[in-house]
Design an enzyme around this catalytic site. Structure first.
Site, PDB file in Angstrom:
ATOM      1  N   SER A  84       0.853  -1.199   0.000  1.00 41.39           N
ATOM      2  CA  SER A  84       0.000   0.000   0.000  1.00 41.39           C
ATOM      3  C   SER A  84       0.879   1.237   0.000  1.00 41.39           C
ATOM      4  CB  SER A  84      -0.945  -0.036   1.202  1.00 41.39           C
ATOM      5  OG  SER A  84      -1.961   0.929   1.059  1.00 41.39           O
ATOM      6  N   ASN A  85       0.362   2.363   0.429  1.00 39.72           N
ATOM      7  CA  ASN A  85       1.122   3.610   0.453  1.00 39.72           C
ATOM      8  C   ASN A  85       0.722   4.418   1.680  1.00 39.72           C
ATOM      9  OD1 ASN A  85      -1.207   5.376  -0.318  1.00 39.72           O
ATOM     10  ND2 ASN A  85      -1.170   3.974  -2.056  1.00 39.72           N
ATOM     11  N   ALA A  86       1.350   5.591   1.838  1.00 39.11           N
ATOM     12  CA  ALA A  86       1.199   6.341   3.098  1.00 39.11           C
ATOM     13  C   ALA A  86      -0.012   7.277   3.136  1.00 39.11           C
ATOM     14  CB  ALA A  86       2.474   7.136   3.352  1.00 39.11           C
ATOM     15  N   SER A  87      -0.900   7.178   2.162  1.00 38.79           N
ATOM     16  CA  SER A  87      -2.048   8.092   2.150  1.00 38.79           C
ATOM     17  C   SER A  87      -2.924   7.905   3.392  1.00 38.79           C
ATOM     18  CB  SER A  87      -2.886   7.821   0.904  1.00 38.79           C
ATOM     19  OG  SER A  87      -4.113   8.502   1.000  1.00 38.79           O
TER      20      SER A  87
ATOM     21  N   ALA B 126      -5.081   7.487  -3.354  1.00 40.13           N
ATOM     22  CA  ALA B 126      -3.750   7.070  -3.782  1.00 40.13           C
ATOM     23  C   ALA B 126      -3.900   5.623  -4.254  1.00 40.13           C
ATOM     24  CB  ALA B 126      -2.770   7.169  -2.617  1.00 40.13           C
TER      25      ALA B 126
END
Ligand code: CTP
Length: 211
Positions: free
Chosen positions: A28-31, A95
Protein backbone atom coordinates in the site's frame (compact mmCIF):
# COMPACT_ATOMS: atom_id res chain seq x y z
CA UNK A 1 -31.06 38.03 -8.16
CA UNK A 2 -28.18 35.55 -8.68
CA UNK A 3 -29.30 32.02 -9.72
CA UNK A 4 -28.49 29.37 -7.12
CA UNK A 5 -26.38 26.52 -8.55
CA UNK A 6 -28.30 23.22 -8.58
CA UNK A 7 -27.19 20.40 -6.31
CA UNK A 8 -24.38 18.41 -7.89
CA UNK A 9 -23.44 14.76 -7.41
CA UNK A 10 -19.76 14.22 -6.66
CA UNK A 11 -18.03 10.87 -6.66
CA UNK A 12 -14.93 11.27 -4.48
CA UNK A 13 -12.30 8.59 -3.98
CA UNK A 14 -10.05 8.53 -0.93
CA UNK A 15 -7.41 6.53 0.90
CA UNK A 16 -4.64 4.25 -0.25
CA UNK A 17 -5.66 1.02 -1.94
CA UNK A 18 -4.29 -2.27 -0.60
CA UNK A 19 -2.96 -4.92 -2.94
CA UNK A 20 -2.93 -8.21 -1.07
CA UNK A 21 -0.12 -10.76 -1.51
CA UNK A 22 -1.81 -13.29 0.76
CA UNK A 23 -4.64 -13.07 3.35
CA UNK A 24 -2.55 -11.00 5.79
CA UNK A 25 0.06 -9.09 3.76
CA UNK A 26 -0.44 -6.24 1.35
CA UNK A 27 1.34 -3.51 -0.60
CA UNK A 28 0.00 0.00 0.00
CA UNK A 29 1.12 3.61 0.45
CA UNK A 30 1.20 6.34 3.10
CA UNK A 31 -2.05 8.09 2.15
CA UNK A 32 -4.20 8.94 5.20
CA UNK A 33 -7.32 9.70 3.15
CA UNK A 34 -7.71 13.07 4.85
CA UNK A 35 -7.84 15.17 1.68
CA UNK A 36 -10.55 13.00 0.10
CA UNK A 37 -12.61 12.97 3.30
CA UNK A 38 -12.20 16.76 3.67
CA UNK A 39 -13.40 17.22 0.08
CA UNK A 40 -16.41 14.99 0.74
CA UNK A 41 -17.21 16.98 3.87
CA UNK A 42 -16.85 20.32 2.03
CA UNK A 43 -19.06 19.18 -0.87
CA UNK A 44 -21.77 17.96 1.53
CA UNK A 45 -21.60 21.20 3.51
CA UNK A 46 -22.08 23.15 0.28
CA UNK A 47 -25.31 21.18 -0.24
CA UNK A 48 -24.12 18.63 -2.81
CA UNK A 49 -24.60 14.86 -2.93
CA UNK A 50 -21.48 12.76 -2.32
CA UNK A 51 -20.62 9.15 -3.05
CA UNK A 52 -17.39 8.51 -1.15
CA UNK A 53 -15.50 5.53 -2.55
CA UNK A 54 -12.94 4.80 0.10
CA UNK A 55 -10.02 2.47 0.55
CA UNK A 56 -9.32 1.57 4.21
CA UNK A 57 -8.51 4.60 6.41
CA UNK A 58 -8.63 5.41 10.13
CA UNK A 59 -11.18 8.17 9.46
CA UNK A 60 -14.93 8.41 10.06
CA UNK A 61 -16.80 9.26 6.86
CA UNK A 62 -18.71 12.54 6.93
CA UNK A 63 -22.39 12.22 7.84
CA UNK A 64 -24.60 12.29 4.77
CA UNK A 65 -22.11 10.70 2.36
CA UNK A 66 -23.05 7.48 0.57
CA UNK A 67 -20.04 5.37 1.46
CA UNK A 68 -18.70 2.60 -0.75
CA UNK A 69 -15.85 0.73 0.95
CA UNK A 70 -13.24 -0.87 -1.28
CA UNK A 71 -9.86 -2.46 -0.74
CA UNK A 72 -7.86 -2.86 -3.94
CA UNK A 73 -7.31 -0.72 -7.04
CA UNK A 74 -9.47 -3.18 -9.00
CA UNK A 75 -12.33 -2.81 -6.47
CA UNK A 76 -12.02 0.97 -6.68
CA UNK A 77 -12.06 0.88 -10.50
CA UNK A 78 -15.24 -1.22 -10.45
CA UNK A 79 -16.95 1.14 -7.97
CA UNK A 80 -16.00 4.28 -9.93
CA UNK A 81 -17.33 2.69 -13.15
CA UNK A 82 -20.61 1.86 -11.38
CA UNK A 83 -21.25 5.44 -10.18
CA UNK A 84 -19.55 7.48 -12.90
CA UNK A 85 -22.51 7.74 -15.31
CA UNK A 86 -24.77 9.31 -12.71
CA UNK A 87 -22.34 11.89 -11.33
CA UNK A 88 -21.52 15.48 -12.29
CA UNK A 89 -17.97 15.42 -10.95
CA UNK A 90 -15.36 12.76 -10.15
CA UNK A 91 -12.55 13.70 -7.76
CA UNK A 92 -9.78 11.08 -7.73
CA UNK A 93 -8.17 11.96 -4.40
CA UNK A 94 -7.31 8.31 -3.67
CA UNK A 95 -3.75 7.07 -3.78
CA UNK A 96 -4.36 4.15 -6.13
CA UNK A 97 -1.62 1.53 -6.22
CA UNK A 98 0.03 1.48 -9.64
CA UNK A 99 0.93 -2.23 -9.32
CA UNK A 100 -0.69 -5.30 -7.86
CA UNK A 101 0.79 -8.77 -7.23
CA UNK A 102 0.38 -11.21 -10.11
CA UNK A 103 -0.05 -14.10 -7.67
CA UNK A 104 -2.37 -13.68 -4.68
CA UNK A 105 -1.89 -16.65 -2.32
CA UNK A 106 -5.04 -18.07 -0.71
CA UNK A 107 -3.18 -18.98 2.47
CA UNK A 108 -0.42 -17.15 4.38
CA UNK A 109 2.87 -17.60 2.55
CA UNK A 110 5.56 -19.41 4.55
CA UNK A 111 8.97 -17.83 5.06
CA UNK A 112 11.80 -19.40 3.08
CA UNK A 113 15.56 -18.87 3.11
CA UNK A 114 17.07 -16.34 0.67
CA UNK A 115 15.65 -13.62 -1.51
CA UNK A 116 11.99 -13.32 -2.36
CA UNK A 117 11.02 -11.84 -5.72
CA UNK A 118 7.54 -10.43 -6.20
CA UNK A 119 5.94 -10.21 -9.62
CA UNK A 120 3.70 -7.15 -9.98
CA UNK A 121 1.42 -6.13 -12.82
CA UNK A 122 0.04 -2.65 -13.57
CA UNK A 123 -3.40 -1.75 -12.24
CA UNK A 124 -5.96 0.05 -14.38
CA UNK A 125 -5.57 3.84 -14.39
CA UNK A 126 -9.02 4.86 -13.13
CA UNK A 127 -8.59 8.58 -13.82
CA UNK A 128 -7.51 7.89 -17.41
CA UNK A 129 -10.53 5.59 -17.83
CA UNK A 130 -12.81 8.42 -16.63
CA UNK A 131 -11.06 10.86 -18.97
CA UNK A 132 -11.80 8.54 -21.90
CA UNK A 133 -15.43 7.86 -20.95
CA UNK A 134 -16.65 11.22 -19.64
CA UNK A 135 -19.66 12.87 -21.24
CA UNK A 136 -20.90 15.74 -19.06
CA UNK A 137 -18.81 14.75 -16.03
CA UNK A 138 -16.07 17.08 -14.71
CA UNK A 139 -13.04 14.91 -13.98
CA UNK A 140 -10.45 15.97 -11.41
CA UNK A 141 -7.16 14.26 -10.70
CA UNK A 142 -4.46 14.74 -8.10
CA UNK A 143 -0.76 14.62 -8.91
CA UNK A 144 1.71 13.80 -6.17
CA UNK A 145 5.14 14.92 -7.35
CA UNK A 146 8.45 15.23 -5.57
CA UNK A 147 10.19 16.99 -8.46
CA UNK A 148 9.16 19.12 -11.46
CA UNK A 149 5.77 19.50 -9.80
CA UNK A 150 4.00 21.64 -12.39
CA UNK A 151 5.52 20.02 -15.50
CA UNK A 152 4.73 16.49 -14.32
CA UNK A 153 1.25 17.43 -13.10
CA UNK A 154 0.47 19.12 -16.41
CA UNK A 155 1.47 15.93 -18.25
CA UNK A 156 -1.07 14.00 -16.13
CA UNK A 157 -3.76 16.62 -16.81
CA UNK A 158 -3.45 16.11 -20.57
CA UNK A 159 -2.50 12.43 -20.79
CA UNK A 160 -5.47 11.45 -18.59
CA UNK A 161 -7.82 13.97 -20.31
CA UNK A 162 -8.81 15.47 -16.95
CA UNK A 163 -10.65 18.78 -16.53
CA UNK A 164 -8.53 19.82 -13.56
CA UNK A 165 -5.33 18.62 -11.92
CA UNK A 166 -4.45 19.35 -8.31
CA UNK A 167 -0.72 19.06 -7.74
CA UNK A 168 0.94 18.58 -4.39
CA UNK A 169 4.11 17.14 -2.89
CA UNK A 170 4.72 14.19 -0.52
CA UNK A 171 4.98 16.82 2.28
CA UNK A 172 1.16 16.86 2.19
CA UNK A 173 0.89 13.23 3.32
CA UNK A 174 -0.53 12.89 6.83
CA UNK A 175 -0.24 16.61 7.64
CA UNK A 176 -2.91 19.03 8.85
CA UNK A 177 -2.12 21.67 6.22
CA UNK A 178 -1.25 21.44 2.58
CA UNK A 179 -0.14 23.56 -0.34
CA UNK A 180 -1.67 22.65 -3.69
CA UNK A 181 -1.57 24.00 -7.23
CA UNK A 182 -4.69 23.81 -9.42
CA UNK A 183 -4.75 23.87 -13.21
CA UNK A 184 -7.35 23.29 -15.91
CA UNK A 185 -6.63 22.97 -19.65
CA UNK A 186 -7.94 26.53 -20.07
CA UNK A 187 -6.39 28.34 -17.12
CA UNK A 188 -2.99 28.90 -15.54
CA UNK A 189 -1.82 27.66 -12.14
CA UNK A 190 -3.56 28.77 -8.93
CA UNK A 191 -1.74 28.24 -5.64
CA UNK A 192 -3.79 27.43 -2.53
CA UNK A 193 -2.25 26.94 0.90
CA UNK A 194 -4.29 26.27 4.02
CA UNK A 195 -5.49 23.70 6.54
CA UNK A 196 -6.88 20.66 4.66
CA UNK A 197 -10.53 21.36 5.56
CA UNK A 198 -10.33 25.00 4.43
CA UNK A 199 -8.42 23.94 1.32
CA UNK A 200 -11.14 21.40 0.52
CA UNK A 201 -13.76 24.15 0.74
CA UNK A 202 -11.78 26.34 -1.67
CA UNK A 203 -11.29 23.43 -4.11
CA UNK A 204 -15.00 22.53 -4.10
CA UNK A 205 -15.89 26.18 -4.60
CA UNK A 206 -13.62 26.52 -7.63
CA UNK A 207 -14.82 23.19 -9.12
CA UNK A 208 -18.49 24.14 -8.70
CA UNK A 209 -17.75 27.44 -10.43
CA UNK A 210 -16.50 25.50 -13.48
CA UNK A 211 -19.25 22.86 -13.78
N1 CTP B 1 -4.75 7.19 -10.44
C1 CTP B 1 -5.76 6.35 -10.88
N2 CTP B 1 -5.50 5.04 -11.11
C2 CTP B 1 -4.26 4.54 -10.91
C3 CTP B 1 -3.22 5.38 -10.46
C4 CTP B 1 -3.50 6.71 -10.22
O1 CTP B 1 -6.90 6.81 -11.07
N3 CTP B 1 -4.04 3.24 -11.13
C5 CTP B 1 -5.08 8.62 -10.22
C6 CTP B 1 -4.86 9.13 -8.81
O2 CTP B 1 -6.02 8.96 -8.00
C7 CTP B 1 -4.57 10.61 -9.06
C8 CTP B 1 -3.90 10.60 -10.43
O3 CTP B 1 -4.24 9.36 -11.05
O4 CTP B 1 -5.76 11.37 -9.13
C9 CTP B 1 -2.39 10.72 -10.41
O5 CTP B 1 -1.85 9.78 -9.51
P1 CTP B 1 -0.29 9.77 -9.20
O6 CTP B 1 -0.01 8.66 -8.24
O7 CTP B 1 0.18 11.17 -8.88
O8 CTP B 1 0.32 9.46 -10.62
P2 CTP B 1 0.42 8.17 -11.49
O9 CTP B 1 -0.50 8.34 -12.65
O10 CTP B 1 0.22 6.95 -10.64
O11 CTP B 1 1.91 8.27 -12.02
P3 CTP B 1 3.32 8.23 -11.19
O12 CTP B 1 3.06 7.38 -9.97
O13 CTP B 1 4.25 7.64 -12.16
O14 CTP B 1 3.64 9.67 -10.85
Amino acid sequence: MAQKKPTLHFVITAGGTREYLDPVRYISNASSGRMGYALAHAALKAGHKVTLITAPTALTPPRGADVVSVVSAADMAAAVKKYFNRCDGLIMAAAVADYTPVEKAKVKTKKEKGLLTLRLEPTEDILAWAGRHKKKQFVIGFALEDCDLKANAEKKLYSKNADMIIANTPAAIGGDSSCVYLKTPHTGWTKLQDKKDRLAKLIIRSVVGLI
